[in-house]
Design an enzyme around this catalytic site. Structure first.
Site, PDB file in Angstrom:
ATOM      1  N   ARG A 158     -11.237 -20.739   5.702  1.00 14.35           N
ATOM      2  CA  ARG A 158     -10.271 -21.604   6.396  1.00 14.35           C
ATOM      3  C   ARG A 158     -10.941 -22.862   6.952  1.00 14.35           C
ATOM      4  O   ARG A 158     -10.304 -23.891   7.095  1.00 14.35           O
ATOM      5  CB  ARG A 158      -9.582 -20.826   7.524  1.00 14.35           C
ATOM      6  CG  ARG A 158      -8.483 -19.915   7.001  1.00 14.35           C
ATOM      7  CD  ARG A 158      -7.784 -19.172   8.104  1.00 14.35           C
ATOM      8  NE  ARG A 158      -6.526 -18.623   7.644  1.00 14.35           N
ATOM      9  CZ  ARG A 158      -5.718 -17.881   8.383  1.00 14.35           C
ATOM     10  NH1 ARG A 158      -6.039 -17.573   9.625  1.00 14.35           N
ATOM     11  NH2 ARG A 158      -4.584 -17.433   7.888  1.00 14.35           N
ATOM     12  N   LYS A 168      -0.234  -6.452   9.966  1.00  5.89           N
ATOM     13  CA  LYS A 168       0.700  -7.021  10.946  1.00  5.89           C
ATOM     14  C   LYS A 168       2.110  -6.475  10.694  1.00  5.89           C
ATOM     15  O   LYS A 168       3.012  -7.182  10.242  1.00  5.89           O
ATOM     16  CB  LYS A 168       0.668  -8.547  10.891  1.00  5.89           C
ATOM     17  CG  LYS A 168      -0.652  -9.127  11.397  1.00  5.89           C
ATOM     18  CD  LYS A 168      -0.687 -10.639  11.309  1.00  5.89           C
ATOM     19  CE  LYS A 168      -1.985 -11.188  11.887  1.00  5.89           C
ATOM     20  NZ  LYS A 168      -2.144 -12.620  11.625  1.00  5.89           N
ATOM     21  N   GLY A 183      -5.687 -14.735   5.461  1.00  2.00           N
ATOM     22  CA  GLY A 183      -7.054 -14.890   5.935  1.00  2.00           C
ATOM     23  C   GLY A 183      -7.915 -13.682   5.581  1.00  2.00           C
ATOM     24  O   GLY A 183      -8.990 -13.822   4.993  1.00  2.00           O
ATOM     25  N   GLY A 209       1.023 -14.793   6.985  1.00  2.00           N
ATOM     26  CA  GLY A 209       2.443 -14.798   7.330  1.00  2.00           C
ATOM     27  C   GLY A 209       3.136 -16.090   6.919  1.00  2.00           C
ATOM     28  O   GLY A 209       4.273 -16.081   6.451  1.00  2.00           O
TER      29      GLY A 209
HETATM   30  P1  ADP Z   1      -3.906 -11.233   6.009  1.00  2.00           P
HETATM   31  O1  ADP Z   1      -4.833 -11.798   7.056  1.00  2.00           O
HETATM   32  O2  ADP Z   1      -4.484 -11.302   4.649  1.00  2.00           O
HETATM   33  O3  ADP Z   1      -2.516 -11.808   6.094  1.00  2.00           O
HETATM   34  P2  ADP Z   1      -3.322  -8.940   7.691  1.00  2.00           P
HETATM   35  O4  ADP Z   1      -3.884  -9.677   8.842  1.00  2.00           O
HETATM   36  O5  ADP Z   1      -1.886  -8.600   7.698  1.00  2.00           O
HETATM   37  O6  ADP Z   1      -3.717  -9.673   6.301  1.00  2.00           O
HETATM   38  O7  ADP Z   1      -4.055  -7.542   7.514  1.00  2.00           O
HETATM   39  C1  ADP Z   1      -5.442  -7.403   7.335  1.00  2.00           C
HETATM   40  C2  ADP Z   1      -5.948  -6.181   8.048  1.00  2.00           C
HETATM   41  O8  ADP Z   1      -5.223  -5.041   7.615  1.00  2.00           O
HETATM   42  C3  ADP Z   1      -7.387  -5.889   7.782  1.00  2.00           C
HETATM   43  O9  ADP Z   1      -8.068  -6.031   9.004  1.00  2.00           O
HETATM   44  C4  ADP Z   1      -7.394  -4.426   7.311  1.00  2.00           C
HETATM   45  O10 ADP Z   1      -8.411  -3.661   7.905  1.00  2.00           O
HETATM   46  C5  ADP Z   1      -6.069  -3.941   7.800  1.00  2.00           C
HETATM   47  N1  ADP Z   1      -5.567  -2.757   7.062  1.00  2.00           N
HETATM   48  C6  ADP Z   1      -5.168  -2.702   5.786  1.00  2.00           C
HETATM   49  N2  ADP Z   1      -4.815  -1.442   5.455  1.00  2.00           N
HETATM   50  C7  ADP Z   1      -4.992  -0.687   6.546  1.00  2.00           C
HETATM   51  C8  ADP Z   1      -4.810   0.701   6.866  1.00  2.00           C
HETATM   52  N3  ADP Z   1      -4.351   1.548   5.946  1.00  2.00           N
HETATM   53  N4  ADP Z   1      -5.093   1.109   8.109  1.00  2.00           N
HETATM   54  C9  ADP Z   1      -5.554   0.229   9.032  1.00  2.00           C
HETATM   55  N5  ADP Z   1      -5.746  -1.072   8.808  1.00  2.00           N
HETATM   56  C10 ADP Z   1      -5.479  -1.528   7.583  1.00  2.00           C
HETATM   57  C1  3PG Z   2      -2.878 -15.981  10.576  1.00  2.00           C
HETATM   58  O1  3PG Z   2      -4.027 -15.528  10.600  1.00  2.00           O
HETATM   59  O2  3PG Z   2      -1.979 -15.502   9.861  1.00  2.00           O
HETATM   60  C2  3PG Z   2      -2.590 -17.223  11.382  1.00  2.00           C
HETATM   61  O3  3PG Z   2      -3.746 -17.754  11.937  1.00  2.00           O
HETATM   62  C3  3PG Z   2      -1.545 -16.950  12.450  1.00  2.00           C
HETATM   63  O4  3PG Z   2      -2.001 -16.006  13.372  1.00  2.00           O
HETATM   64  P1  3PG Z   2      -0.943 -15.181  14.268  1.00  2.00           P
HETATM   65  O5  3PG Z   2      -0.263 -14.201  13.340  1.00  2.00           O
HETATM   66  O6  3PG Z   2      -1.737 -14.513  15.341  1.00  2.00           O
HETATM   67  O7  3PG Z   2       0.059 -16.186  14.803  1.00  2.00           O
HETATM   68 MG    MG Z   3      -5.034 -11.414   9.121  1.00  2.00          MG
END
Ligand code: ADP
Ligand code: 3PG
Ligand code: MG
Length: 395
Positions: free
Chosen positions: A38, A199, A352, A375
């Site tokens: 990023r 999330k 990310g 998101g």
């Molecule tokens: P991104 O940043 O790509 O949008 P998210 O922030 O939604 O993705 O999710 C990433 C996180 O999800 C990682 O920290 C990973 O460890 C967690 N994760 C994925 N699968 C699981 C699981 N089954 N249990 C706990 N955490 C998980």
């Molecule tokens: C992300 O990692 O998806 C963005 O930086 C937004 O973060 P947030 O979901 O905490 O608003």
């Molecule tokens: Mg994330």
């Protein structure tokens, strides 16, 4: 596609340019940057501003400190990393508003870059408090939106400030819009969405927008847990609140109506305590020990997900399918993305943590484009109007 007025059009020489970046990067336990993508992706805009003689003031959030100062979530390690990448010192302001920030920004000379401390140390950021937005806007004369990953948030830095200053889209934001637009307007079908990650509260409502848009929806990661629990699996973790029950019931009805095929994990990797020792086992979902938490998908799920992507023209992926920070739980994500490499078609990845996984697993050639948004990308491809983009003038 609605193009936005770009930073190339801004006259910036000698002016204070306030740039919202998304430096919410994955971190190692010691705070070091675990994946600098990023930051790297913002460099072309920062180089452009530097060459054009702007006085650049960067602002970002990191994590979710909830409006309080949290030393774990300082942007200091990011300032260090950025200094190295830019080849010039990037000083930090110890706060993003207030007298010190005002003085530091006033002292900048042409071509210099300053990083403000975490925006979310102030509750005014997420509340989009007009007084807080005015304090931020006071620091600059021009605003540049370069935080594509945050344009789905209606916060002070993403919506409040651009209402107060002449505003432009940065180079990354322009490229993200261009690359993601085909998926937003007319994805080639069959279209498969592969969604994982953590999330849950954010992503669950968004999954419903794939119904009818995508032909197949593959759900993994922690996101799969509420679905599995709703279908009666003895899974622990995220509680099935009455609200969630209702949402998932509605989701199933819509899936049936639209004919969208939904696939959930059929086997999971779980940690099991045995004689004081923690062991990792692969268990078919119906046989999960009560309250178990899946940490990764198992081999049967991997095979099913790869099979479901065969013959598709478009694949959109967001969110690791397991807890990929732990080497014991990377296999599911790795195998599915490896499988994707040999499937033809237009593949877009987003997020990310997802981008970090792609780099660490060495599977970047599976994708035509990797969005820096998680998101934000998810919402953008669904056709949702993103507040941080709507507020920017069109090209
Ligand atoms: P991104 O940043 O790509 O949008 P998210 O922030 O939604 O993705 O999710 C990433 C996180 O999800 C990682 O920290 C990973 O460890 C967690 N994760 C994925 N699968 C699981 C699981 N089954 N249990 C706990 N955490 C998980
Ligand atoms: C992300 O990692 O998806 C963005 O930086 C937004 O973060 P947030 O979901 O905490 O608003
Ligand atoms: Mg994330």
């Amino acid at each position: 596609m609605v193009a936005k007025r770009g930073v190339q059009q801004a006259s910036v020489r000698g002016r204070r340019v306030l740039v919202r970046v998304d430096f919410n990067v994955p971190q190692l336990p010691n705070g070091q940057v675990a994946d600098d993508r990023r930051i790297r992706e913002a460099l072309p805009t920062l180089d452009h501003l530097r060459t054009a003689g702007a006085r650049t003031i960067l602002m970002s959030h990191l994590g979710r400190p909830g409006g309080r100062r949290d030393p774990q979530l300082t942007l200091r390690p990011i300032a260090r990393q950025l200094s190295g990448m830019l080849g010039q010192p990037v000083p930090m302001a110890t706060d993003c508003v207030g007298i010190e920030a005002i003085q530091q920004t006033a002292r900048l000379s042409n071509g210099q870059v300053l990083l403000l401390e975490n925006l979310r140390f102030h509750s005014g950021e997420e509340a989009n408090d007009p007084a807080f937005a005015a304090q931020l806007a006071q620091l600059g004369e021009v605003f540049v939106e370069e935080a594509f990953g945050s344009v789905h948030r209606a916060h002070a830095s993403t919506v409040g400030v651009p209402k107060l200053l002449p505003s432009y889209a940065g180079l990354l934001v322009q490229r993200e819009i261009e690359e993601l637009s085909p998926l937003r307007t007319q994805p080639q079908r069959p279209y498969v969405a592969l969604i994982g990650g953590a999330k849950v509260a954010d992503k669950l409502p968004l999954l419903a927008s794939f119904l009818g848009r995508a032909d197949t929806l593959l759900i993994g990661g922690a996101l799969a847990h509420p679905f599995l629990a709703y279908r009666g699996a003895p899974i622990g973790g995220e509680a099935l609140t009455p609200g969630l029950q209702k949402a998932l019931g509605e989701f199933d009805r819509r899936a049936e109506e639209t004919g969208t095929r939904i696939l959930l994990p059929i086997d999971l990797k779980v940690e099991i305590e045995r004689e004081g020792k923690t062991e990792v086992e692969i268990v078919p979902v119906p046989e999960l020990p009560l309250g178990a938490i899946g940490q990764d998908i198992g081999p049967a799920t991997i095979a099913q997900f790869i099979e479901a992507m065969q013959g598709s023209k478009t694949v959109f992926w967001n969110g690791p399918l397991g807890r990929t920070e732990d080497a014991r739980f990377v296999a599911g994500t790795k195998a599915v993305l490896d499988g994707l490499r040999s499937i033809p078609g237009h593949h877009i990845g987003a997020g990310g943590d997802s981008a970090r996984a792609v780099r660490e697993l060495g599977v970047s050639d599976a994708f035509a484009f990797l969005s820096t948004g998680g998101g934000a990308a998810l919402e953008y491809v669904q056709g949702v109007d993103l507040p941080g983009l709507s507020v920017l003038p069109d090209a």
